[in-house]
Design an enzyme around this catalytic site. Sequence first.
Site, mmCIF file in Angstrom:
data_model
loop_
_atom_site.group_PDB
_atom_site.id
_atom_site.type_symbol
_atom_site.label_atom_id
_atom_site.label_comp_id
_atom_site.label_asym_id
_atom_site.label_seq_id
_atom_site.Cartn_x
_atom_site.Cartn_y
_atom_site.Cartn_z
ATOM 1 N N LEU A 214 0.828 -1.203 0.000
ATOM 2 C CA LEU A 214 0.000 0.000 0.000
ATOM 3 C C LEU A 214 0.862 1.253 0.000
ATOM 4 C CD1 LEU A 214 -2.625 1.671 0.498
ATOM 5 C CD2 LEU A 214 -2.337 1.172 2.943
ATOM 6 N N SER A 215 0.559 2.205 -0.871
ATOM 7 C CA SER A 215 1.202 3.505 -0.905
ATOM 8 C C SER A 215 2.710 3.348 -1.118
ATOM 9 C CB SER A 215 0.870 4.273 0.378
ATOM 10 O OG SER A 215 1.222 5.633 0.275
ATOM 11 N N ALA A 216 3.552 3.789 -0.172
ATOM 12 C CA ALA A 216 4.988 3.576 -0.327
ATOM 13 C C ALA A 216 5.301 2.085 -0.398
ATOM 14 C CB ALA A 216 5.739 4.212 0.840
ATOM 15 N N LEU B 12 -1.425 -1.165 -4.413
ATOM 16 C CA LEU B 12 -2.522 -0.364 -3.885
ATOM 17 C C LEU B 12 -2.058 1.077 -3.697
ATOM 18 C CD1 LEU B 12 -3.624 -2.842 -1.054
ATOM 19 C CD2 LEU B 12 -4.567 -2.704 -3.376
#
Length: 284
Positions: free
Chosen positions: A84-86, A108
């Site tokens: 997710l994200s980073a 994501l």
Amino acid sequence: MHGCTQSSAVYDACSGWSRLADDYGFALLFPEQVRSNNSNLCFNWFNPADVRRGSGEVLSIRQMVEHMIERCNVDRSRIFITGLSAGGAMANAMLAAYPDVFSAGTILAGLPYMAASTVPEAFDRMRGYGLPNTEALQAKIRSAFDHKGPWPRISVWHGTGDDTVVPANATAIVEQWRGVHGIGPHPSSTKRRGSRTLHIWKNASGRGVIELHTLSGMAHGAPLDTAAGHEKSGAFFLDVGISSTVETARAWGLGGPKLPTCPTDGIRAAAASALRWTGLRPRS
């Protein structure tokens, strides 16, 4: 793989991956960033030394994966990654640097591989400024490793209301992977259901190799469906009635009969690493 300011325990508790593993018996690995590497606990997806094959954080994670393969007798043809994200950006980096290791990955609210090389560039890319063009993005994947294929299947999930990592990054990830998969710019099929639009790109043999899940109005985070009881909402874990965890597990074929469990003794004896890690197995 968790996002900035998160821990692997929080990521697991909200995403519900361990609960699925309890039900279906697959092995899980949760790499975790440490503050000495990044004060905000972000994986350093924007640092070239950390995303180059055989170097930095991607090497640390690769060592963890190898330990789990050997310790848990994992089928090398069924190794997957998500984040997710980073963590999504770093998952993308792992897929680019080690396409010979992973069969598929789910990204994501993430970012393209090697889209930035400094912290200021990272913030610009998150906002959609200065993203490389398609040709440059595809060249970065090809130059990451001289891989002869097959290439990992890619699934991208992003909310249209994400103003932390803007949706242009999701489109850029798709553009980046189209080149090695040898597919054109237009999806083979488009499906709409509720707030979600799913675009699927198929290769010449008719196999779906890239998916883009766009969730109308969703902010920055992982889409969840808490009604089933596997997941719980929290910061950057958004109950939108669609579970990226469950759908990803099904796409990877992890929702069938139980697989052999992984022994727990010595499970933390991984190769020396700059990252913490957690190896999990289903409870017997």
